[in-house]
Motif scaffolding. Sequence first.
Motif, PDB file in Angstrom:
ATOM      1  N   VAL A   1       0.827  -1.211   0.000  1.00  0.00           N
ATOM      2  CA  VAL A   1       0.000   0.000   0.000  1.00  0.00           C
ATOM      3  C   VAL A   1       0.864   1.265   0.000  1.00  0.00           C
ATOM      4  CG1 VAL A   1      -1.708   1.342   1.293  1.00  0.00           C
ATOM      5  CG2 VAL A   1      -2.077  -1.099   0.909  1.00  0.00           C
ATOM      6  N   PRO A   2       1.816   1.438   0.937  1.00  0.00           N
ATOM      7  CA  PRO A   2       2.645   2.642   0.850  1.00  0.00           C
ATOM      8  C   PRO A   2       3.520   2.666  -0.399  1.00  0.00           C
ATOM      9  CG  PRO A   2       3.327   1.292   2.718  1.00  0.00           C
ATOM     10  CD  PRO A   2       2.110   0.665   2.149  1.00  0.00           C
ATOM     11  N   GLY A   3       4.004   1.503  -0.817  1.00  0.00           N
ATOM     12  CA  GLY A   3       4.816   1.453  -2.038  1.00  0.00           C
ATOM     13  C   GLY A   3       4.049   1.958  -3.245  1.00  0.00           C
ATOM     14  N   LEU A   4       2.825   1.505  -3.389  1.00  0.00           N
ATOM     15  CA  LEU A   4       1.988   1.944  -4.511  1.00  0.00           C
ATOM     16  C   LEU A   4       1.746   3.448  -4.471  1.00  0.00           C
ATOM     17  CD1 LEU A   4      -0.704  -0.873  -4.601  1.00  0.00           C
ATOM     18  CD2 LEU A   4       1.029  -0.414  -6.350  1.00  0.00           C
ATOM     19  N   LEU A   5       1.471   3.969  -3.285  1.00  0.00           N
ATOM     20  CA  LEU A   5       1.157   5.385  -3.176  1.00  0.00           C
ATOM     21  C   LEU A   5       2.381   6.267  -3.374  1.00  0.00           C
ATOM     22  CD1 LEU A   5      -1.501   5.127  -0.374  1.00  0.00           C
ATOM     23  CD2 LEU A   5      -1.862   5.426  -2.824  1.00  0.00           C
ATOM     24  N   VAL A   6       3.548   5.784  -2.982  1.00  0.00           N
ATOM     25  CA  VAL A   6       4.779   6.541  -3.236  1.00  0.00           C
ATOM     26  C   VAL A   6       5.153   6.456  -4.722  1.00  0.00           C
ATOM     27  CG1 VAL A   6       7.258   6.697  -2.707  1.00  0.00           C
ATOM     28  CG2 VAL A   6       5.613   6.345  -0.874  1.00  0.00           C
ATOM     29  N   LEU A   7       4.812   5.355  -5.358  1.00  0.00           N
ATOM     30  CA  LEU A   7       5.040   5.185  -6.794  1.00  0.00           C
ATOM     31  C   LEU A   7       4.116   6.084  -7.610  1.00  0.00           C
ATOM     32  CD1 LEU A   7       6.138   3.624  -9.279  1.00  0.00           C
ATOM     33  CD2 LEU A   7       4.475   1.848  -8.774  1.00  0.00           C
ATOM     34  N   SER A   8       2.927   6.344  -7.108  1.00  0.00           N
ATOM     35  CA  SER A   8       1.905   7.103  -7.826  1.00  0.00           C
ATOM     36  C   SER A   8       2.199   8.607  -7.788  1.00  0.00           C
ATOM     37  CB  SER A   8       0.543   6.835  -7.196  1.00  0.00           C
ATOM     38  OG  SER A   8       0.383   7.607  -6.022  1.00  0.00           O
ATOM     39  N   PRO A   9       1.397   9.406  -8.491  1.00  0.00           N
ATOM     40  CA  PRO A   9       1.565  10.864  -8.437  1.00  0.00           C
ATOM     41  C   PRO A   9       1.401  11.464  -7.040  1.00  0.00           C
ATOM     42  CG  PRO A   9       0.212  10.254 -10.330  1.00  0.00           C
ATOM     43  CD  PRO A   9       0.424   9.000  -9.527  1.00  0.00           C
ATOM     44  N   LEU A  10       0.850  10.718  -6.086  1.00  0.00           N
ATOM     45  CA  LEU A  10       0.730  11.219  -4.715  1.00  0.00           C
ATOM     46  C   LEU A  10       2.086  11.477  -4.072  1.00  0.00           C
ATOM     47  CD1 LEU A  10      -2.182   9.052  -3.229  1.00  0.00           C
ATOM     48  CD2 LEU A  10      -2.250  11.462  -3.849  1.00  0.00           C
ATOM     49  N   SER A  11       3.147  10.878  -4.606  1.00  0.00           N
ATOM     50  CA  SER A  11       4.473  11.078  -4.005  1.00  0.00           C
ATOM     51  C   SER A  11       4.927  12.531  -4.113  1.00  0.00           C
ATOM     52  CB  SER A  11       5.507  10.153  -4.650  1.00  0.00           C
ATOM     53  OG  SER A  11       5.745  10.531  -5.988  1.00  0.00           O
ATOM     54  N   GLY A  12       4.262  13.308  -4.960  1.00  0.00           N
ATOM     55  CA  GLY A  12       4.590  14.731  -5.088  1.00  0.00           C
ATOM     56  C   GLY A  12       4.065  15.579  -3.946  1.00  0.00           C
TER      57      GLY A  12
ATOM     58  N   ALA B   1      11.617  11.826  -6.845  1.00  0.00           N
ATOM     59  CA  ALA B   1      12.715  10.859  -6.724  1.00  0.00           C
ATOM     60  C   ALA B   1      12.283   9.652  -5.902  1.00  0.00           C
ATOM     61  CB  ALA B   1      13.946  11.513  -6.100  1.00  0.00           C
ATOM     62  N   ASN B   2      11.330   9.854  -5.020  1.00  0.00           N
ATOM     63  CA  ASN B   2      10.862   8.744  -4.191  1.00  0.00           C
ATOM     64  C   ASN B   2      10.031   7.746  -4.972  1.00  0.00           C
ATOM     65  OD1 ASN B   2      11.862   8.694  -1.497  1.00  0.00           O
ATOM     66  ND2 ASN B   2      10.871  10.669  -1.178  1.00  0.00           N
ATOM     67  N   SER B   3       9.723   8.058  -6.222  1.00  0.00           N
ATOM     68  CA  SER B   3       8.995   7.085  -7.043  1.00  0.00           C
ATOM     69  C   SER B   3       9.804   5.789  -7.170  1.00  0.00           C
ATOM     70  CB  SER B   3       8.680   7.658  -8.425  1.00  0.00           C
ATOM     71  OG  SER B   3       7.744   8.705  -8.282  1.00  0.00           O
ATOM     72  N   LEU B   4      11.139   5.905  -7.214  1.00  0.00           N
ATOM     73  CA  LEU B   4      11.981   4.709  -7.277  1.00  0.00           C
ATOM     74  C   LEU B   4      11.852   3.896  -5.981  1.00  0.00           C
ATOM     75  CD1 LEU B   4      14.017   2.925  -8.716  1.00  0.00           C
ATOM     76  CD2 LEU B   4      15.840   4.432  -7.898  1.00  0.00           C
ATOM     77  N   ALA B   5      11.808   4.587  -4.838  1.00  0.00           N
ATOM     78  CA  ALA B   5      11.568   3.887  -3.570  1.00  0.00           C
ATOM     79  C   ALA B   5      10.203   3.211  -3.620  1.00  0.00           C
ATOM     80  CB  ALA B   5      11.644   4.867  -2.395  1.00  0.00           C
ATOM     81  N   GLY B   6       9.218   3.876  -4.214  1.00  0.00           N
ATOM     82  CA  GLY B   6       7.892   3.289  -4.367  1.00  0.00           C
ATOM     83  C   GLY B   6       7.910   2.031  -5.208  1.00  0.00           C
TER      84      GLY B   6
ATOM     85  N   ILE C   1      14.908   4.696   4.956  1.00  0.00           N
ATOM     86  CA  ILE C   1      15.899   5.684   5.405  1.00  0.00           C
ATOM     87  C   ILE C   1      16.235   6.667   4.289  1.00  0.00           C
ATOM     88  CG2 ILE C   1      18.341   5.931   6.068  1.00  0.00           C
ATOM     89  CD1 ILE C   1      17.952   3.335   7.729  1.00  0.00           C
ATOM     90  N   THR C   2      16.201   6.218   3.049  1.00  0.00           N
ATOM     91  CA  THR C   2      16.544   7.099   1.921  1.00  0.00           C
ATOM     92  C   THR C   2      15.420   8.067   1.566  1.00  0.00           C
ATOM     93  OG1 THR C   2      15.694   5.622   0.182  1.00  0.00           O
ATOM     94  CG2 THR C   2      17.987   5.285   0.904  1.00  0.00           C
ATOM     95  N   MET C   3      14.185   7.768   1.976  1.00  0.00           N
ATOM     96  CA  MET C   3      13.036   8.528   1.487  1.00  0.00           C
ATOM     97  C   MET C   3      12.971   9.989   1.945  1.00  0.00           C
ATOM     98  SD  MET C   3      10.295   5.388   1.530  1.00  0.00           S
ATOM     99  CE  MET C   3       8.858   6.301   1.006  1.00  0.00           C
ATOM    100  N   PRO C   4      13.174  10.310   3.221  1.00  0.00           N
ATOM    101  CA  PRO C   4      13.082  11.737   3.591  1.00  0.00           C
ATOM    102  C   PRO C   4      14.068  12.639   2.837  1.00  0.00           C
ATOM    103  CG  PRO C   4      12.865  10.372   5.538  1.00  0.00           C
ATOM    104  CD  PRO C   4      13.263   9.449   4.405  1.00  0.00           C
ATOM    105  N   PRO C   5      15.366  12.297   2.733  1.00  0.00           N
ATOM    106  CA  PRO C   5      16.270  13.174   1.976  1.00  0.00           C
ATOM    107  C   PRO C   5      15.915  13.263   0.485  1.00  0.00           C
ATOM    108  CG  PRO C   5      17.538  11.677   3.353  1.00  0.00           C
ATOM    109  CD  PRO C   5      16.118  11.221   3.398  1.00  0.00           C
ATOM    110  N   LEU C   6      15.367  12.184  -0.086  1.00  0.00           N
ATOM    111  CA  LEU C   6      15.031  12.199  -1.506  1.00  0.00           C
ATOM    112  C   LEU C   6      13.827  13.082  -1.823  1.00  0.00           C
ATOM    113  CD1 LEU C   6      15.713   8.529  -2.666  1.00  0.00           C
ATOM    114  CD2 LEU C   6      17.055  10.588  -3.138  1.00  0.00           C
ATOM    115  N   GLU C   7      13.122  13.550  -0.793  1.00  0.00           N
ATOM    116  CA  GLU C   7      12.033  14.498  -1.039  1.00  0.00           C
ATOM    117  C   GLU C   7      12.555  15.808  -1.616  1.00  0.00           C
ATOM    118  OE1 GLU C   7       8.421  15.018   1.120  1.00  0.00           O
ATOM    119  OE2 GLU C   7       9.033  13.505   2.574  1.00  0.00           O
TER     120      GLU C   7
END
Length: 195
Positions: free
Chosen positions: A46-57, A153-158, A142-148
């Motif tokens: 669920v979080p992976g999908l949402l970070v992958l989606s346009p919501l990650s913006g 960029a967090n789409s890759l984490a997603g 751990i990588t997600m907050p700085p990648l904001e």
Amino acid sequence: MTDPQPENLESVLQKLDGAADGEDRVSIGSMLEATGQRSFGVLLLVPGLLVLSPLSGIPGLPTFFAVMIVLVATQLLIGRHHFWIPRWLLQRSASRRKYDKAMGFLHRLAKHVDRILRPRLEILTTGIAVRLTAVLCVLVAITMPPLELIPFANSLAGVILTLLGLGMMARDGAMILAALGLYGVLLFLFIQVLF
């Protein structure tokens, strides 16, 4: 009688379509309630999908999901089978319009993903491999907050979290291997942001 465990991305998305039906906002809690699952795979997916989606913006959203992932993965590492998520995190929400747009994007993606998803290399989805996957999830989070600092960029984490969630849910070890390979790219991006 409980709902059967979803076996592909489309089945999870169909459940997510009903999250907070008729409401103006959709919370993380209502998404998890809609899936009817609290398994490790779905809690990653669920979080992976949402970070992958346009919501990650949405500023701060990837960081909230990173916190959720660390909480769930840590609980798995200490041996819990039922996962606790704090109320303040479950109440985090997005507007219905943005959520529906993200779901549309994910449904188009699901058609392609579900064609390749199947049980294989199952040794990578059971036993000690589950705990190693939890460690990888913490490293990704751990990588997600700085990648904001870099838009989307967090789409890759997603993508990585989605692959891990799908791999665990569908017992598809190939997804776990793909996620591991992409983690190297994410780590490179993370180092670029820090230095």
